[in-house]
Design a protein around this motif. Sequence first.
Motif, mmCIF file in Angstrom:
data_model
loop_
_atom_site.group_PDB
_atom_site.id
_atom_site.type_symbol
_atom_site.label_atom_id
_atom_site.label_comp_id
_atom_site.label_asym_id
_atom_site.label_seq_id
_atom_site.Cartn_x
_atom_site.Cartn_y
_atom_site.Cartn_z
ATOM 1 N N ILE A 170 109.283 -24.681 -50.528
ATOM 2 C CA ILE A 170 108.860 -23.770 -51.416
ATOM 3 C C ILE A 170 107.371 -23.858 -51.761
ATOM 4 O O ILE A 170 107.148 -25.112 -51.914
ATOM 5 N N THR A 171 106.738 -22.990 -51.601
ATOM 6 C CA THR A 171 105.144 -23.089 -51.784
ATOM 7 C C THR A 171 104.719 -22.220 -52.859
ATOM 8 O O THR A 171 105.553 -20.971 -52.862
ATOM 9 N N GLY A 172 103.714 -22.356 -53.611
ATOM 10 C CA GLY A 172 103.024 -21.354 -54.432
ATOM 11 C C GLY A 172 103.273 -21.963 -55.773
ATOM 12 O O GLY A 172 102.928 -22.891 -56.316
ATOM 13 N N SER A 173 102.843 -21.021 -56.984
ATOM 14 C CA SER A 173 102.698 -21.161 -58.285
ATOM 15 C C SER A 173 103.278 -20.294 -59.087
ATOM 16 O O SER A 173 103.483 -19.154 -58.402
ATOM 17 N N GLU A 174 103.232 -20.454 -60.473
ATOM 18 C CA GLU A 174 103.699 -19.287 -61.390
ATOM 19 C C GLU A 174 102.699 -18.209 -61.435
ATOM 20 O O GLU A 174 103.121 -17.133 -61.548
ATOM 21 N N LEU A 175 101.536 -18.516 -61.134
ATOM 22 C CA LEU A 175 100.566 -17.413 -61.197
ATOM 23 C C LEU A 175 100.297 -16.690 -59.905
ATOM 24 O O LEU A 175 100.485 -15.437 -59.983
ATOM 25 N N SER A 176 100.576 -17.312 -58.834
ATOM 26 C CA SER A 176 100.370 -16.574 -57.495
ATOM 27 C C SER A 176 101.815 -16.106 -56.920
ATOM 28 O O SER A 176 101.789 -15.392 -56.216
ATOM 29 N N GLY A 177 102.959 -16.755 -57.562
ATOM 30 C CA GLY A 177 104.102 -16.631 -57.098
ATOM 31 C C GLY A 177 104.519 -17.363 -55.974
ATOM 32 O O GLY A 177 103.677 -18.270 -55.429
ATOM 33 N N PHE A 178 105.907 -17.680 -55.837
ATOM 34 C CA PHE A 178 106.428 -18.678 -54.770
ATOM 35 C C PHE A 178 106.885 -18.046 -53.682
ATOM 36 O O PHE A 178 107.382 -16.698 -53.667
ATOM 37 N N LYS A 179 106.977 -18.754 -52.569
ATOM 38 C CA LYS A 179 107.353 -18.188 -51.332
ATOM 39 C C LYS A 179 108.219 -19.156 -50.741
ATOM 40 O O LYS A 179 107.863 -20.432 -50.755
ATOM 41 N N ALA A 180 109.381 -18.927 -49.970
ATOM 42 C CA ALA A 180 110.317 -19.832 -49.266
ATOM 43 C C ALA A 180 110.096 -19.776 -47.888
ATOM 44 O O ALA A 180 110.144 -18.584 -47.397
ATOM 45 N N LYS A 181 110.783 -20.761 -47.092
ATOM 46 C CA LYS A 181 110.828 -20.819 -45.802
ATOM 47 C C LYS A 181 112.214 -21.166 -45.480
ATOM 48 O O LYS A 181 112.880 -22.313 -46.111
ATOM 49 N N ILE A 182 112.878 -20.412 -44.612
ATOM 50 C CA ILE A 182 114.373 -20.755 -44.160
ATOM 51 C C ILE A 182 114.454 -21.776 -43.056
ATOM 52 O O ILE A 182 113.499 -21.772 -42.112
ATOM 53 N N ARG A 183 115.489 -22.397 -42.856
ATOM 54 C CA ARG A 183 115.436 -23.384 -42.051
ATOM 55 C C ARG A 183 115.467 -22.743 -40.580
ATOM 56 O O ARG A 183 116.484 -21.916 -40.640
ATOM 57 N N GLN A 184 114.886 -23.151 -39.703
ATOM 58 C CA GLN A 184 114.595 -22.429 -38.422
ATOM 59 C C GLN A 184 116.079 -22.180 -37.685
ATOM 60 O O GLN A 184 116.634 -21.404 -37.361
ATOM 61 N N SER A 185 116.867 -23.382 -37.735
ATOM 62 C CA SER A 185 118.331 -23.292 -37.286
ATOM 63 C C SER A 185 119.100 -22.441 -37.658
ATOM 64 O O SER A 185 120.132 -22.071 -37.089
ATOM 65 N N ASP A 186 118.935 -21.921 -38.824
ATOM 66 C CA ASP A 186 119.909 -20.864 -39.688
ATOM 67 C C ASP A 186 119.238 -19.482 -39.722
ATOM 68 O O ASP A 186 119.882 -18.485 -40.020
ATOM 69 N N ALA A 187 118.131 -19.439 -38.876
ATOM 70 C CA ALA A 187 117.512 -18.039 -39.213
ATOM 71 C C ALA A 187 117.992 -17.245 -38.131
ATOM 72 O O ALA A 187 118.340 -17.556 -36.909
ATOM 73 N N LYS A 188 118.195 -15.940 -38.396
ATOM 74 C CA LYS A 188 118.816 -14.929 -37.427
ATOM 75 C C LYS A 188 117.551 -13.868 -37.421
ATOM 76 O O LYS A 188 117.315 -13.049 -38.257
ATOM 77 N N ILE A 189 117.174 -13.648 -36.273
ATOM 78 C CA ILE A 189 116.344 -12.580 -36.170
ATOM 79 C C ILE A 189 116.641 -11.034 -36.035
ATOM 80 O O ILE A 189 116.217 -10.280 -36.858
ATOM 81 N N GLN A 190 117.823 -10.802 -35.746
ATOM 82 C CA GLN A 190 118.605 -9.668 -35.646
ATOM 83 C C GLN A 190 119.834 -9.861 -36.191
ATOM 84 O O GLN A 190 120.496 -10.722 -35.952
ATOM 85 N N ASN A 191 120.060 -9.064 -37.684
ATOM 86 C CA ASN A 191 121.223 -9.128 -38.296
ATOM 87 C C ASN A 191 121.647 -7.860 -38.924
ATOM 88 O O ASN A 191 120.779 -6.934 -39.239
ATOM 89 N N THR A 192 122.760 -8.008 -39.573
ATOM 90 C CA THR A 192 123.201 -6.702 -40.342
ATOM 91 C C THR A 192 122.360 -6.436 -41.449
ATOM 92 O O THR A 192 122.164 -5.465 -41.670
ATOM 93 N N VAL A 193 121.895 -7.440 -42.505
ATOM 94 C CA VAL A 193 121.390 -7.414 -43.547
ATOM 95 C C VAL A 193 119.934 -6.480 -43.216
ATOM 96 O O VAL A 193 119.601 -5.464 -43.863
ATOM 97 N N SER A 194 119.184 -6.954 -42.345
ATOM 98 C CA SER A 194 117.743 -6.395 -42.013
ATOM 99 C C SER A 194 118.105 -5.101 -41.577
ATOM 100 O O SER A 194 117.458 -4.111 -42.048
ATOM 101 N N THR A 195 119.012 -4.714 -40.743
ATOM 102 C CA THR A 195 119.274 -3.395 -40.457
ATOM 103 C C THR A 195 119.527 -2.538 -41.322
ATOM 104 O O THR A 195 119.363 -1.188 -41.268
ATOM 105 N N GLU A 196 120.607 -2.871 -42.258
ATOM 106 C CA GLU A 196 121.152 -2.043 -43.551
ATOM 107 C C GLU A 196 119.818 -1.920 -44.206
ATOM 108 O O GLU A 196 119.520 -0.602 -44.842
ATOM 109 N N LEU A 197 118.871 -2.819 -44.575
ATOM 110 C CA LEU A 197 117.491 -2.672 -45.333
ATOM 111 C C LEU A 197 116.795 -1.660 -44.649
ATOM 112 O O LEU A 197 116.040 -0.544 -45.340
ATOM 113 N N GLU A 198 116.392 -1.676 -43.595
ATOM 114 C CA GLU A 198 115.984 -0.757 -42.650
ATOM 115 C C GLU A 198 116.200 0.726 -42.762
ATOM 116 O O GLU A 198 115.599 1.580 -42.958
#
Length: 239
Positions: free
Chosen positions: A69-97
């Motif tokens: 997690i990187t960032g601050s209260e002022l600029s906001g925080f961003k999170a990075k997902i472990r690459q081993s758990d990342a799924k480039i194509q998945n149901t959630v992204s399709t549903e959001l689109e």
Amino acid sequence: MITINNEPTAYTPIFLGTTQHSLRLSLEILIMVGMKLNDEIVETYNVTVSAIELGHLPNIGSEIAIDEITGSELSGFKAKIRQSDAKIQNTVSTELENLIELKNVGQYQLLKGQKDMTQELNVPELSNNNLILMRQLLGVTQQELAAAMDMSRKTVNRFEIGEQKISDKFVNKLISVYPQLSEAIEVQFDWVSLTFPDLTSKQVIDDVLRLQENLFLERPTSQNFYTREMAFAGEKNIW
């Protein structure tokens, strides 16, 4: 183990839910993450995370695969997902689109079917994916939709698989059969900021918003260099 602003910690990140009601075109969502240590949540962060990398929303209270997690209260925080758990194509992204496509195309296309419209809307045609999602939101099967529209199920199926073009006549009839589709049009502001230099937060709540003060949580903050905030529903704030 998670790294927060380049500092390794012994915390375990726990998913505490989403904290926004709208979708971003970048498919990024805002979620709340708790830092668990010795079976207690000792800190929480509202972080932006890629829906594509996230893959699916975990159950509230379960561990989430955030590495950093990187960032601050002022600029906001961003999170990075472990690459081993990342799924480039998945149901959630399709549903959001699909939801974004329906939000930007489908409901506005339906407006063309209203008889009292005085101006033609310059919008794309209703797509087969829009129709599928609308039918699912209505909670009806192809057969039930066909019966309500006085047509065959095969015709509805041809619309949904893209074999037959969806005509304006079909859209007009769809509205007459399911009038709630045209009534569901609404406008949503992603961000509104107003300043009342001569009013206290209590006066803004009582006289401007006309809400109960006890619905707001008062807490310290460093957002935009303010020191106190009144928070309602997680994202409506008065500083």
